[in-house]
Motif scaffolding. Structure first.
Motif, PDB file in Angstrom:
ATOM      1  N   HIS A  74     -15.724  33.507  17.797  1.00 15.40           N
ATOM      2  CA  HIS A  74     -14.522  32.667  17.839  1.00 15.40           C
ATOM      3  C   HIS A  74     -14.511  31.627  16.717  1.00 15.40           C
ATOM      4  O   HIS A  74     -13.441  31.175  16.308  1.00 15.40           O
ATOM      5  N   VAL A  75     -15.679  31.233  16.274  1.00 16.82           N
ATOM      6  CA  VAL A  75     -15.766  30.217  15.225  1.00 16.82           C
ATOM      7  C   VAL A  75     -17.041  30.436  14.419  1.00 16.82           C
ATOM      8  O   VAL A  75     -18.084  30.809  14.970  1.00 16.82           O
ATOM      9  N   THR A  76     -16.928  30.236  13.114  1.00 13.53           N
ATOM     10  CA  THR A  76     -18.085  30.294  12.229  1.00 13.53           C
ATOM     11  C   THR A  76     -18.368  28.882  11.739  1.00 13.53           C
ATOM     12  O   THR A  76     -17.458  28.183  11.288  1.00 13.53           O
ATOM     13  N   LEU A  77     -19.619  28.476  11.849  1.00 11.26           N
ATOM     14  CA  LEU A  77     -20.019  27.122  11.467  1.00 11.26           C
ATOM     15  C   LEU A  77     -20.801  27.156  10.160  1.00 11.26           C
ATOM     16  O   LEU A  77     -21.548  28.105   9.895  1.00 11.26           O
ATOM     17  N   GLY A  78     -20.641  26.112   9.375  1.00  5.67           N
ATOM     18  CA  GLY A  78     -21.388  25.992   8.130  1.00  5.67           C
ATOM     19  C   GLY A  78     -22.235  24.736   8.116  1.00  5.67           C
ATOM     20  O   GLY A  78     -21.897  23.733   8.749  1.00  5.67           O
TER      21      GLY A  78
ATOM     22  N   THR B 188     -19.063  22.427   8.778  1.00  5.07           N
ATOM     23  CA  THR B 188     -17.744  23.032   8.610  1.00  5.07           C
ATOM     24  C   THR B 188     -17.429  24.001   9.745  1.00  5.07           C
ATOM     25  O   THR B 188     -18.327  24.567  10.385  1.00  5.07           O
ATOM     26  N   PHE B 189     -16.119  24.206   9.961  1.00  2.26           N
ATOM     27  CA  PHE B 189     -15.618  25.062  11.037  1.00  2.26           C
ATOM     28  C   PHE B 189     -14.623  26.064  10.453  1.00  2.26           C
ATOM     29  O   PHE B 189     -13.748  25.691   9.665  1.00  2.26           O
ATOM     30  N   GLN B 190     -14.743  27.308  10.872  1.00  5.07           N
ATOM     31  CA  GLN B 190     -13.784  28.359  10.498  1.00  5.07           C
ATOM     32  C   GLN B 190     -13.437  29.110  11.787  1.00  5.07           C
ATOM     33  O   GLN B 190     -14.191  29.953  12.264  1.00  5.07           O
ATOM     34  N   PHE B 191     -12.275  28.756  12.371  1.00  3.92           N
ATOM     35  CA  PHE B 191     -11.879  29.368  13.632  1.00  3.92           C
ATOM     36  C   PHE B 191     -11.215  30.713  13.382  1.00  3.92           C
ATOM     37  O   PHE B 191     -10.463  30.896  12.414  1.00  3.92           O
ATOM     38  N   ALA B 192     -11.461  31.666  14.274  1.00  5.84           N
ATOM     39  CA  ALA B 192     -10.789  32.958  14.248  1.00  5.84           C
ATOM     40  C   ALA B 192      -9.556  32.916  15.142  1.00  5.84           C
ATOM     41  O   ALA B 192      -9.432  32.036  16.009  1.00  5.84           O
TER      42      ALA B 192
ATOM     43  N   ALA C 187     -12.868  24.570   7.376  1.00  2.00           N
ATOM     44  CA  ALA C 187     -12.400  23.192   7.491  1.00  2.00           C
ATOM     45  C   ALA C 187     -13.580  22.226   7.484  1.00  2.00           C
ATOM     46  O   ALA C 187     -14.615  22.477   8.100  1.00  2.00           O
ATOM     47  N   ASN C 188     -13.403  21.126   6.791  1.00  4.33           N
ATOM     48  CA  ASN C 188     -14.436  20.095   6.726  1.00  4.33           C
ATOM     49  C   ASN C 188     -14.309  19.136   7.901  1.00  4.33           C
ATOM     50  O   ASN C 188     -13.229  18.628   8.180  1.00  4.33           O
ATOM     51  N   SER C 189     -15.423  18.908   8.590  1.00  4.25           N
ATOM     52  CA  SER C 189     -15.415  17.890   9.650  1.00  4.25           C
ATOM     53  C   SER C 189     -15.786  16.521   9.090  1.00  4.25           C
ATOM     54  O   SER C 189     -15.433  15.493   9.674  1.00  4.25           O
ATOM     55  N   TYR C 190     -16.516  16.512   7.971  1.00 10.80           N
ATOM     56  CA  TYR C 190     -17.057  15.284   7.384  1.00 10.80           C
ATOM     57  C   TYR C 190     -17.936  14.531   8.378  1.00 10.80           C
ATOM     58  O   TYR C 190     -18.074  13.308   8.318  1.00 10.80           O
TER      59      TYR C 190
END
Length: 206
Positions: free
Chosen positions: A125-129, A169-173, A193-196
């Motif tokens: 559902h989401v890829t984290l960096g 970082t977050f990349q939602f599917a 997307a950057n969460s900072y």
């Protein structure tokens, strides 16, 4: 109900929607829409929806003799769908052993996550960096389906200040959202997307 192409024409209708024009009196009518807009973020707002009355739609049969028979500034305002990232992030515990406390929450507006009171599966559902090696991430969804909170368990392989992380970082599917909402239509959901917001390890002091 009036017939498009016979009584009127209408243009600049967002893809996925169909206009329905219904008379409510001899001088009044309503325009409604059926279907689902393919793109429906704020960037898809329009201010030039245009309806043109044809002769068959006007008593007397001379539409062009009526002031305003063309209306070209109708507005369609979509709700903005956004994800914002909140929280203090993660701080190494006082044991200085690579474990952390804290969280990052993805706050969703204008849409809903799947699985209220459940979880989002990392990698599906989401890829984290920028997750430090040694941690296992988990994301829990609240009862409203609008808040997804990231926590980290495990022990960082390296945990000095030199490897602090400032931006997970977050990349939602698409599958992260209910109702067929597309991740690409949600500001802050892709990119990644950057969460900072990140991870603050302790320095070793003597």
């Amino acid at each position: 109900v009036m017939t498009s192409g016979v009584h009127y024409t209408i243009s600049n209708v967002p893809a996925g929607l169909t206009a329905v024009v219904t008379t409510t009196g001899t001088t009044t009518g309503t325009i409604t829409f059926t279907g689902t807009a393919t793109t429906h973020g704020n960037a898809a707002d329009i201010a030039n929806l245009t309806i043109t009355w044809l002769n068959a739609g006007i008593t007397g049969g001379n539409a062009s003799s009526i002031a305003g028979y063309v209306k070209n500034d109708l507005i369609m305002d979509f709700i903005d769908q956004t994800v914002t990232y909140i929280g203090a992030g993660f701080t190494e515990t006082t044991n200085n052993n690579g474990t952390v406390t804290g969280s990052i929450a993805a706050s969703l507006s204008g849409a809903n996550f799947i699985n209220p009171n459940g979880v989002l599966t990392v990698g599906t559902h989401v890829t984290l960096g920028n997750i430090p090696a040694g941690f296992t991430p988990a994301i829990a969804v609240d009862a409203t389906g609008t808040l997804a909170t990231l926590t980290l368990t495990g022990t960082a392989s390296t945990h000095t200040n030199a490897v602090d992380v400032t931006n997970i970082t977050f990349q939602f599917a698409n599958s992260a959202f209910s109702g067929g909402t597309l991740a690409a239509n949600i500001l802050g959901a892709t990119g990644p997307a950057n969460s900072y917001i990140g991870v603050d390890f302790r320095d070793v002091t003597l």
